[in-house]
Design a protein around this motif. Structure first.
Motif, PDB file in Angstrom:
ATOM      1  N   ALA A 118       0.830  -1.210   0.000  1.00 19.67           N
ATOM      2  CA  ALA A 118       0.000   0.000   0.000  1.00 19.67           C
ATOM      3  C   ALA A 118       0.863   1.258   0.000  1.00 19.67           C
ATOM      4  N   LEU A 119       2.050   1.175   0.582  1.00 19.17           N
ATOM      5  CA  LEU A 119       2.957   2.327   0.587  1.00 19.17           C
ATOM      6  C   LEU A 119       3.490   2.618  -0.811  1.00 19.17           C
ATOM      7  N   ASP A 120       3.565   1.586  -1.662  1.00 22.12           N
ATOM      8  CA  ASP A 120       4.030   1.782  -3.042  1.00 22.12           C
ATOM      9  C   ASP A 120       3.066   2.625  -3.862  1.00 22.12           C
ATOM     10  N   GLN A 121       1.820   2.753  -3.415  1.00 27.63           N
ATOM     11  CA  GLN A 121       0.813   3.496  -4.165  1.00 27.63           C
ATOM     12  C   GLN A 121       0.989   5.007  -4.046  1.00 27.63           C
ATOM     13  N   GLY A 122       1.820   5.455  -3.129  1.00 29.27           N
ATOM     14  CA  GLY A 122       2.105   6.881  -2.995  1.00 29.27           C
ATOM     15  C   GLY A 122       1.102   7.628  -2.138  1.00 29.27           C
ATOM     16  N   SER A 123       1.322   8.898  -2.026  1.00 32.53           N
ATOM     17  CA  SER A 123       0.521   9.768  -1.176  1.00 32.53           C
ATOM     18  C   SER A 123      -0.860  10.034  -1.778  1.00 32.53           C
ATOM     19  N   PRO A 124      -1.908   9.939  -0.967  1.00 28.87           N
ATOM     20  CA  PRO A 124      -3.242  10.309  -1.449  1.00 28.87           C
ATOM     21  C   PRO A 124      -3.337  11.773  -1.877  1.00 28.87           C
ATOM     22  N   VAL A 125      -2.512  12.635  -1.308  1.00 27.25           N
ATOM     23  CA  VAL A 125      -2.525  14.050  -1.684  1.00 27.25           C
ATOM     24  C   VAL A 125      -2.005  14.208  -3.114  1.00 27.25           C
ATOM     25  N   VAL A 126      -0.913  13.517  -3.438  1.00 30.37           N
ATOM     26  CA  VAL A 126      -0.360  13.577  -4.797  1.00 30.37           C
ATOM     27  C   VAL A 126      -1.342  12.961  -5.775  1.00 30.37           C
ATOM     28  N   LYS A 127      -1.966  11.855  -5.408  1.00 30.37           N
ATOM     29  CA  LYS A 127      -2.942  11.207  -6.285  1.00 30.37           C
ATOM     30  C   LYS A 127      -4.118  12.133  -6.584  1.00 30.37           C
ATOM     31  N   ALA A 128      -4.608  12.825  -5.573  1.00 29.73           N
ATOM     32  CA  ALA A 128      -5.787  13.680  -5.730  1.00 29.73           C
ATOM     33  C   ALA A 128      -5.479  14.989  -6.448  1.00 29.73           C
ATOM     34  N   LEU A 129      -4.321  15.580  -6.157  1.00 31.05           N
ATOM     35  CA  LEU A 129      -4.022  16.926  -6.654  1.00 31.05           C
ATOM     36  C   LEU A 129      -2.958  16.964  -7.735  1.00 31.05           C
ATOM     37  N   GLY A 130      -2.262  15.857  -7.946  1.00 24.17           N
ATOM     38  CA  GLY A 130      -1.125  15.858  -8.851  1.00 24.17           C
ATOM     39  C   GLY A 130       0.090  16.432  -8.144  1.00 24.17           C
ATOM     40  N   ALA A 131       1.227  16.315  -8.787  1.00 21.18           N
ATOM     41  CA  ALA A 131       2.479  16.765  -8.156  1.00 21.18           C
ATOM     42  C   ALA A 131       2.455  18.261  -7.871  1.00 21.18           C
ATOM     43  N   ALA A 132       1.978  19.055  -8.812  1.00 19.72           N
ATOM     44  CA  ALA A 132       1.968  20.515  -8.629  1.00 19.72           C
ATOM     45  C   ALA A 132       0.999  20.913  -7.512  1.00 19.72           C
ATOM     46  N   GLY A 133      -0.164  20.292  -7.465  1.00 19.65           N
ATOM     47  CA  GLY A 133      -1.135  20.603  -6.418  1.00 19.65           C
ATOM     48  C   GLY A 133      -0.638  20.203  -5.045  1.00 19.65           C
ATOM     49  N   ALA A 134      -0.010  19.030  -4.968  1.00 18.58           N
ATOM     50  CA  ALA A 134       0.554  18.583  -3.692  1.00 18.58           C
ATOM     51  C   ALA A 134       1.662  19.522  -3.238  1.00 18.58           C
ATOM     52  N   GLN A 135       2.464  19.997  -4.188  1.00 17.76           N
ATOM     53  CA  GLN A 135       3.532  20.950  -3.850  1.00 17.76           C
ATOM     54  C   GLN A 135       2.940  22.248  -3.322  1.00 17.76           C
ATOM     55  N   ALA A 136       1.819  22.694  -3.885  1.00 17.29           N
ATOM     56  CA  ALA A 136       1.165  23.920  -3.419  1.00 17.29           C
ATOM     57  C   ALA A 136       0.664  23.758  -1.983  1.00 17.29           C
ATOM     58  N   VAL A 137       0.106  22.592  -1.670  1.00 16.81           N
ATOM     59  CA  VAL A 137      -0.347  22.334  -0.299  1.00 16.81           C
ATOM     60  C   VAL A 137       0.852  22.297   0.641  1.00 16.81           C
ATOM     61  N   THR A 138       1.899  21.608   0.238  1.00 11.88           N
ATOM     62  CA  THR A 138       3.101  21.507   1.059  1.00 11.88           C
ATOM     63  C   THR A 138       3.729  22.884   1.285  1.00 11.88           C
ATOM     64  N   ALA A 139       3.659  23.751   0.287  1.00 12.63           N
ATOM     65  CA  ALA A 139       4.227  25.101   0.406  1.00 12.63           C
ATOM     66  C   ALA A 139       3.543  25.899   1.511  1.00 12.63           C
ATOM     67  N   LYS A 140       2.273  25.600   1.780  1.00 11.86           N
ATOM     68  CA  LYS A 140       1.566  26.303   2.853  1.00 11.86           C
ATOM     69  C   LYS A 140       2.194  26.029   4.222  1.00 11.86           C
ATOM     70  N   LEU A 141       2.928  24.923   4.319  1.00 11.24           N
ATOM     71  CA  LEU A 141       3.558  24.556   5.588  1.00 11.24           C
ATOM     72  C   LEU A 141       4.889  25.272   5.803  1.00 11.24           C
ATOM     73  N   SER A 142       5.375  25.961   4.765  1.00 10.44           N
ATOM     74  CA  SER A 142       6.623  26.717   4.884  1.00 10.44           C
ATOM     75  C   SER A 142       6.441  27.824   5.916  1.00 10.44           C
ATOM     76  N   GLY A 143       7.372  27.915   6.834  1.00 13.84           N
ATOM     77  CA  GLY A 143       7.269  28.905   7.902  1.00 13.84           C
ATOM     78  C   GLY A 143       6.410  28.440   9.067  1.00 13.84           C
ATOM     79  N   VAL A 144       5.816  27.257   8.922  1.00 16.11           N
ATOM     80  CA  VAL A 144       4.993  26.676   9.987  1.00 16.11           C
ATOM     81  C   VAL A 144       5.705  25.468  10.579  1.00 16.11           C
ATOM     82  N   VAL A 145       6.215  24.595   9.712  1.00  9.99           N
ATOM     83  CA  VAL A 145       6.866  23.356  10.131  1.00  9.99           C
ATOM     84  C   VAL A 145       8.379  23.545  10.134  1.00  9.99           C
ATOM     85  N   THR A 146       9.028  23.128  11.219  1.00  4.09           N
ATOM     86  CA  THR A 146      10.488  23.215  11.284  1.00  4.09           C
ATOM     87  C   THR A 146      11.152  21.953  10.756  1.00  4.09           C
ATOM     88  N   SER A 147      10.520  20.793  10.979  1.00  4.82           N
ATOM     89  CA  SER A 147      11.056  19.525  10.481  1.00  4.82           C
ATOM     90  C   SER A 147       9.986  18.452  10.595  1.00  4.82           C
TER      91      SER A 147
END
Length: 168
Positions: A118-147
């Protein structure tokens, strides 16, 4: 080791009511322990999609996200609106919690996985939004998440406590 607590005050009673047999076992085991850390995590049921009571977790993807102090609510809002709904739609069961004591501020997420394939299937976020959409969601965490860190945890029923444990 995960142990649910109804509240922190229950630790007072636990300290007074130590089982002598368990104390002796822990005493013998301590010589093999290099370090130990206790962390209190406050559950966040409003963003959880728990495993059904009759299901046994096989694997868990454990994600620890450390968050800048004061940005905990921002992180929570992003997870609630932009991230976890994709896991819900992909039928992933998951639990989350706010780190309250014992570590840097942040959140812990448990994603229940049926098997390693099941881990080989990848992230549900990438599946739903595509790579660019998932990157946009992840970008929202910039300045919020330290690690972040991720671990894969396998349930061993014979060595575990819970409804799935033979010893209950």
């Amino acid at each position: 080791i995960l142990s649910p607590l109804p509240n922190l005050a229950s630790l007072d009673a636990a300290a007074r009511n130590v089982d002598p047999e368990l104390a002796a076992l822990n005493g013998r085991a301590q010589k093999y322990v290099k370090s130990q850390q206790t962390i209190a995590i406050r559950s966040t049921p409003e963003i959880d999609k728990p495993l059904a009571a009759n299901q046994q977790p096989a694997l868990m993807l454990l994600n620890i996200a450390k968050v800048f102090p004061g940005r905990e609510q921002d992180y929570f809002n992003i997870m609630k609106s932009d991230f976890l709904p994709h896991f819900d739609k992909a039928n992933f069961s998951h639990l989350s919690g706010l780190i309250t004591f014992g570590a840097e501020t942040g959140y812990v997420h448990f994603f229940y996985v049926s098997n390693f394939a099941a881990l080989d299937q990848g992230s549900p976020v990438v599946k739903a939004l595509g790579a660019a959409g998932a990157q946009a969601v992840t970008a929202k965490l910039s300045g919020v998440v330290t690690s972040t860190e991720q671990w894969i945890v396998r349930l061993v029923p014979d060595l575990s406590y819970g409804g799935w444990s033979p010893s209950k």
